[in-house]
Design a protein around this motif. Structure first.
Motif, PDB file in Angstrom:
ATOM      1  N   MET A   4      64.676  46.813  56.720  1.00  0.00           N
ATOM      2  CA  MET A   4      65.743  46.868  55.720  1.00  0.00           C
ATOM      3  C   MET A   4      67.071  47.246  56.369  1.00  0.00           C
ATOM      4  SD  MET A   4      64.317  46.107  52.824  1.00  0.00           S
ATOM      5  CE  MET A   4      65.407  46.748  51.558  1.00  0.00           C
ATOM      6  N   ASN A   5      67.276  46.835  57.620  1.00  0.00           N
ATOM      7  CA  ASN A   5      68.429  47.307  58.372  1.00  0.00           C
ATOM      8  C   ASN A   5      69.213  46.138  58.959  1.00  0.00           C
ATOM      9  OD1 ASN A   5      70.272  48.660  59.956  1.00  0.00           O
ATOM     10  ND2 ASN A   5      68.783  50.114  60.765  1.00  0.00           N
ATOM     11  N   SER A   6      70.297  45.751  58.317  1.00  0.00           N
ATOM     12  CA  SER A   6      71.100  44.630  58.791  1.00  0.00           C
ATOM     13  C   SER A   6      71.718  44.914  60.154  1.00  0.00           C
ATOM     14  CB  SER A   6      72.210  44.314  57.781  1.00  0.00           C
ATOM     15  OG  SER A   6      71.675  43.846  56.572  1.00  0.00           O
ATOM     16  N   ALA A   7      72.188  46.140  60.380  1.00  0.00           N
ATOM     17  CA  ALA A   7      72.807  46.469  61.658  1.00  0.00           C
ATOM     18  C   ALA A   7      71.830  46.264  62.808  1.00  0.00           C
ATOM     19  CB  ALA A   7      73.319  47.912  61.644  1.00  0.00           C
ATOM     20  N   LEU A   8      70.574  46.588  62.576  1.00  0.00           N
ATOM     21  CA  LEU A   8      69.555  46.392  63.601  1.00  0.00           C
ATOM     22  C   LEU A   8      69.364  44.907  63.889  1.00  0.00           C
ATOM     23  CD1 LEU A   8      67.348  47.586  65.411  1.00  0.00           C
ATOM     24  CD2 LEU A   8      65.801  47.516  63.456  1.00  0.00           C
ATOM     25  N   THR A   9      69.360  44.095  62.856  1.00  0.00           N
ATOM     26  CA  THR A   9      69.224  42.650  63.035  1.00  0.00           C
ATOM     27  C   THR A   9      70.412  42.075  63.790  1.00  0.00           C
ATOM     28  OG1 THR A   9      67.962  42.513  60.980  1.00  0.00           O
ATOM     29  CG2 THR A   9      68.882  40.460  61.825  1.00  0.00           C
ATOM     30  N   PHE A  10      71.602  42.539  63.453  1.00  0.00           N
ATOM     31  CA  PHE A  10      72.794  42.086  64.183  1.00  0.00           C
ATOM     32  C   PHE A  10      72.694  42.447  65.667  1.00  0.00           C
ATOM     33  CE2 PHE A  10      75.622  42.612  60.140  1.00  0.00           C
ATOM     34  CZ  PHE A  10      74.915  41.589  59.532  1.00  0.00           C
ATOM     35  N   ALA A  11      72.211  43.650  65.953  1.00  0.00           N
ATOM     36  CA  ALA A  11      72.072  44.089  67.345  1.00  0.00           C
ATOM     37  C   ALA A  11      71.094  43.195  68.100  1.00  0.00           C
ATOM     38  CB  ALA A  11      71.607  45.547  67.389  1.00  0.00           C
ATOM     39  N   LEU A  12      69.990  42.847  67.455  1.00  0.00           N
ATOM     40  CA  LEU A  12      69.017  41.942  68.074  1.00  0.00           C
ATOM     41  C   LEU A  12      69.658  40.580  68.349  1.00  0.00           C
ATOM     42  CD1 LEU A  12      65.922  42.737  65.803  1.00  0.00           C
ATOM     43  CD2 LEU A  12      66.027  43.128  68.271  1.00  0.00           C
ATOM     44  N   TYR A  13      70.338  40.056  67.361  1.00  0.00           N
ATOM     45  CA  TYR A  13      70.938  38.720  67.462  1.00  0.00           C
ATOM     46  C   TYR A  13      71.988  38.663  68.565  1.00  0.00           C
ATOM     47  CZ  TYR A  13      73.656  34.593  66.061  1.00  0.00           C
ATOM     48  OH  TYR A  13      74.321  33.395  66.048  1.00  0.00           O
ATOM     49  N   PHE A  14      72.933  39.591  68.546  1.00  0.00           N
ATOM     50  CA  PHE A  14      73.998  39.576  69.547  1.00  0.00           C
ATOM     51  C   PHE A  14      73.452  39.818  70.956  1.00  0.00           C
ATOM     52  CE2 PHE A  14      76.874  40.904  65.899  1.00  0.00           C
ATOM     53  CZ  PHE A  14      77.501  39.676  65.814  1.00  0.00           C
ATOM     54  N   SER A  15      72.495  40.721  71.083  1.00  0.00           N
ATOM     55  CA  SER A  15      71.928  41.022  72.401  1.00  0.00           C
ATOM     56  C   SER A  15      71.214  39.811  72.989  1.00  0.00           C
ATOM     57  CB  SER A  15      70.955  42.199  72.298  1.00  0.00           C
ATOM     58  OG  SER A  15      71.605  43.365  71.859  1.00  0.00           O
ATOM     59  N   ILE A  16      70.485  39.095  72.158  1.00  0.00           N
ATOM     60  CA  ILE A  16      69.754  37.916  72.617  1.00  0.00           C
ATOM     61  C   ILE A  16      70.724  36.792  72.968  1.00  0.00           C
ATOM     62  CG2 ILE A  16      68.143  36.102  71.893  1.00  0.00           C
ATOM     63  CD1 ILE A  16      66.674  38.297  70.272  1.00  0.00           C
ATOM     64  N   CYS A  17      71.756  36.606  72.142  1.00  0.00           N
ATOM     65  CA  CYS A  17      72.761  35.583  72.456  1.00  0.00           C
ATOM     66  C   CYS A  17      73.428  35.877  73.797  1.00  0.00           C
ATOM     67  CB  CYS A  17      73.814  35.514  71.354  1.00  0.00           C
ATOM     68  SG  CYS A  17      73.245  34.741  69.822  1.00  0.00           S
ATOM     69  N   LYS A  18      73.735  37.148  74.036  1.00  0.00           N
ATOM     70  CA  LYS A  18      74.358  37.524  75.304  1.00  0.00           C
ATOM     71  C   LYS A  18      73.406  37.280  76.468  1.00  0.00           C
ATOM     72  CE  LYS A  18      77.613  39.237  77.868  1.00  0.00           C
ATOM     73  NZ  LYS A  18      78.892  38.531  78.085  1.00  0.00           N
ATOM     74  N   GLU A  19      72.153  37.605  76.278  1.00  0.00           N
ATOM     75  CA  GLU A  19      71.141  37.386  77.322  1.00  0.00           C
ATOM     76  C   GLU A  19      70.999  35.904  77.646  1.00  0.00           C
ATOM     77  OE1 GLU A  19      67.600  38.374  79.782  1.00  0.00           O
ATOM     78  OE2 GLU A  19      69.450  39.385  79.179  1.00  0.00           O
ATOM     79  N   LEU A  20      71.058  35.066  76.618  1.00  0.00           N
ATOM     80  CA  LEU A  20      70.920  33.618  76.804  1.00  0.00           C
ATOM     81  C   LEU A  20      72.213  32.960  77.277  1.00  0.00           C
ATOM     82  CD1 LEU A  20      68.856  32.727  73.596  1.00  0.00           C
ATOM     83  CD2 LEU A  20      68.024  32.712  75.959  1.00  0.00           C
ATOM     84  N   GLY A  21      73.322  33.683  77.148  1.00  0.00           N
ATOM     85  CA  GLY A  21      74.600  33.100  77.522  1.00  0.00           C
ATOM     86  C   GLY A  21      75.102  32.073  76.528  1.00  0.00           C
ATOM     87  N   THR A  22      74.721  32.227  75.275  1.00  0.00           N
ATOM     88  CA  THR A  22      75.126  31.286  74.219  1.00  0.00           C
ATOM     89  C   THR A  22      76.184  31.912  73.319  1.00  0.00           C
ATOM     90  OG1 THR A  22      73.436  32.044  72.658  1.00  0.00           O
ATOM     91  CG2 THR A  22      72.807  30.308  74.213  1.00  0.00           C
ATOM     92  N   LYS A  23      76.765  31.109  72.474  1.00  0.00           N
ATOM     93  CA  LYS A  23      77.674  31.622  71.461  1.00  0.00           C
ATOM     94  C   LYS A  23      76.880  32.382  70.404  1.00  0.00           C
ATOM     95  CE  LYS A  23      81.264  28.142  72.117  1.00  0.00           C
ATOM     96  NZ  LYS A  23      82.155  27.143  71.463  1.00  0.00           N
ATOM     97  N   ALA A  24      77.594  33.125  69.571  1.00  0.00           N
ATOM     98  CA  ALA A  24      76.921  33.944  68.557  1.00  0.00           C
ATOM     99  C   ALA A  24      77.536  33.702  67.179  1.00  0.00           C
ATOM    100  CB  ALA A  24      77.018  35.414  68.929  1.00  0.00           C
ATOM    101  N   PRO A  25      77.402  32.492  66.657  1.00  0.00           N
ATOM    102  CA  PRO A  25      77.996  32.196  65.346  1.00  0.00           C
ATOM    103  C   PRO A  25      77.281  32.926  64.224  1.00  0.00           C
ATOM    104  CG  PRO A  25      76.589  30.390  66.032  1.00  0.00           C
ATOM    105  CD  PRO A  25      76.667  31.332  67.202  1.00  0.00           C
ATOM    106  N   MET A  26      78.011  33.223  63.177  1.00  0.00           N
ATOM    107  CA  MET A  26      77.420  33.820  61.988  1.00  0.00           C
ATOM    108  C   MET A  26      76.902  32.691  61.101  1.00  0.00           C
ATOM    109  SD  MET A  26      79.263  36.332  59.228  1.00  0.00           S
ATOM    110  CE  MET A  26      78.507  36.805  57.671  1.00  0.00           C
ATOM    111  N   PRO A  27      75.612  32.662  60.804  1.00  0.00           N
ATOM    112  CA  PRO A  27      75.030  31.551  60.036  1.00  0.00           C
ATOM    113  C   PRO A  27      75.315  31.669  58.543  1.00  0.00           C
ATOM    114  CG  PRO A  27      73.340  33.142  60.588  1.00  0.00           C
ATOM    115  CD  PRO A  27      74.601  33.628  61.244  1.00  0.00           C
TER     116      PRO A  27
END
Length: 401
Positions: free
Chosen positions: A199-222
């Motif tokens: 139930m934690n949006s901030a945690l989901t954002f952290a996962l998403y941004f961290s993975i995008c950075k690791e992959l070297g991809t952009k991080a668009p908001m869906p």
């Protein structure tokens, strides 16, 4: 952020906080432990259906495992040895069910069982505070009548919103009693807890941004153009705790419901790139204006999203595990299971804004405020401190090399 000031002190107050492993429950415990003394609160009783994982140290904290799906008679027997001195209760427990009818019934019973038990066990009870939320105004179903105020009429039958049933039961059960009630309605809770949960949006954002950075991809908001360019608000858990204690300890606030938000308004078009930048992502790589503007603006009240976060996440577990290994935070691997991917899709598909007014809380003397960007950054920092996600400085070193 300001804190509650000037509350009338009463020797021997005893708090009972439910959902101790949850975001709000944890925030209330921390608030009481860090801002009050034994003269203010002599005991802080904490309950959860699972072992308490909080690292908050305070000799006043007493833990008791309780399952509120059990009937009140069973709960009374279990609570009797520990909870009889309770003066103030703070209920923020929740049980999830995929079926909507089951969800409503389960959460109504959860609160009813608890309330019947605590009002039987605690003869010196002074206040019962129930946390509900912005969904009280059915913003998850249809466009909102902004800004949403506490006295707006209900738009749906009680059978379609368990917050109605909980609040009605609380008010009815209080009639003729010596204790008072309060209801706190936050919006999109931002906060941290030692036990990751779904139930934690901030945690989901952290996962998403961290993975995008690791992959070297952009991080668009869906999302869609209306939601991207519209307005929103969120509620920082420590601020919710502040308002909760403020109203529950003042006679002038008795028997009232209060919205709770950070006190500002956000626009995702500007906030999302700022959040991405925290994780070392170029804000330009998180700006989706160009992509969204290529499609026709959706009609308000419809659901639209230019890609699914839930679909995106399906093959990302190995990437997260690799990042946790690289940053020597292997214990953070389990955090991936708590990503609210499907929930975020549901939020980001909205084509309408929903804003909760905090004017009522202001009229009653509460002055709590925090900039929403600061609340996200504080939450990210705390999640890293708790070991739920890798520390930012370590991640940025890994990403740099």
């Amino acid at each position: 952020m300001t804190t509650s000031q000037g509350a009338k002190k009463a020797q021997g107050r005893v708090a009972l906080v439910t959902g101790g492993n949850g975001i709000t429950g944890n925030a209330i415990i921390e608030y009481l432990a860090t801002t009050t003394t034994t003269n203010d609160w002599s005991k802080i009783i904490v309950t959860s259906n699972s072992p308490l994982e909080s690292k908050i140290k305070d000799p006043r904290i007493i833990f008791i495992a309780l399952d509120f799906t059990q009937d009140s008679r069973t709960l009374i027997e279990q609570m009797q040895p520990v909870c009889t001195q309770t003066t103030h209760t703070y209920f923020s427990s929740y049980i999830h069910k995929d079926d909507f009818r089951e969800l409503n019934h389960a959460n109504e019973k959860l609160f009813e069982n608890f309330l019947q038990a605590i009002t039987t066990v605690a003869p010196n009870l002074e206040n019962v505070t129930l946390q509900t939320g912005g969904k009280y105004y059915n913003i998850h179903i249809q466009p909102a009548r902004n800004p949403l105020r506490e006295d707006y009429p209900r738009a749906f039958p009680k059978s379609q919103n368990f917050y109605y049933g909980q609040e009605d039961f609380l008010k009815e059960h209080q009639k003729g009693k010596n204790w008072s009630w309060n209801v706190i309605r936050p919006q999109a809770i931002i906060g941290s807890t030692y036990k990751p949960n779904g139930m934690n949006s901030a945690l989901t954002f952290a996962l998403y941004f961290s993975i995008c950075k690791e992959l070297g991809t952009k991080a668009p908001m869906p999302t869609n153009r209306r939601f991207w360019e519209g307005y929103d608000d969120v509620s920082y858990a420590p601020l919710i705790a502040d308002l909760t204690i403020f109203v529950s300890t003042r006679l002038s606030c008795a028997n009232e419901a209060f919205n709770c938000t950070n006190g500002d308004v956000i626009c995702w078009k500007y906030l999302w790139p700022q959040l991405a930048a925290y994780f070392g992502i170029d804000p330009a790589d998180a700006d989706v204006s160009a992509q969204i503007n290529k499609v026709e603006e959706p009609l308000e009240g419809t659901a639209e999203q230019f890609f699914s976060l839930n679909t995106w996440a399906k093959d990302k577990r190995p990437v997260w595990d690799k990042l946790c290994e690289e940053t020597k935070t292997a214990n953070s691997k389990k955090t991936f299971d708590c990503g609210t991917w499907q929930f975020q899709d549901w939020v980001f598909q909205r084509t309408w804004s929903a804003l909760l007014s905090v004017s009522k809380a202001r009229r009653y003397g509460w002055t709590g405020y925090i900039d929403s960007l600061d609340s996200f950054i504080a939450t990210f920092d705390e999640l890293a401190k708790q070991g739920v996600i890798p520390k930012r400085d370590v991640m940025l070193i890994i990403f740099h090399f």
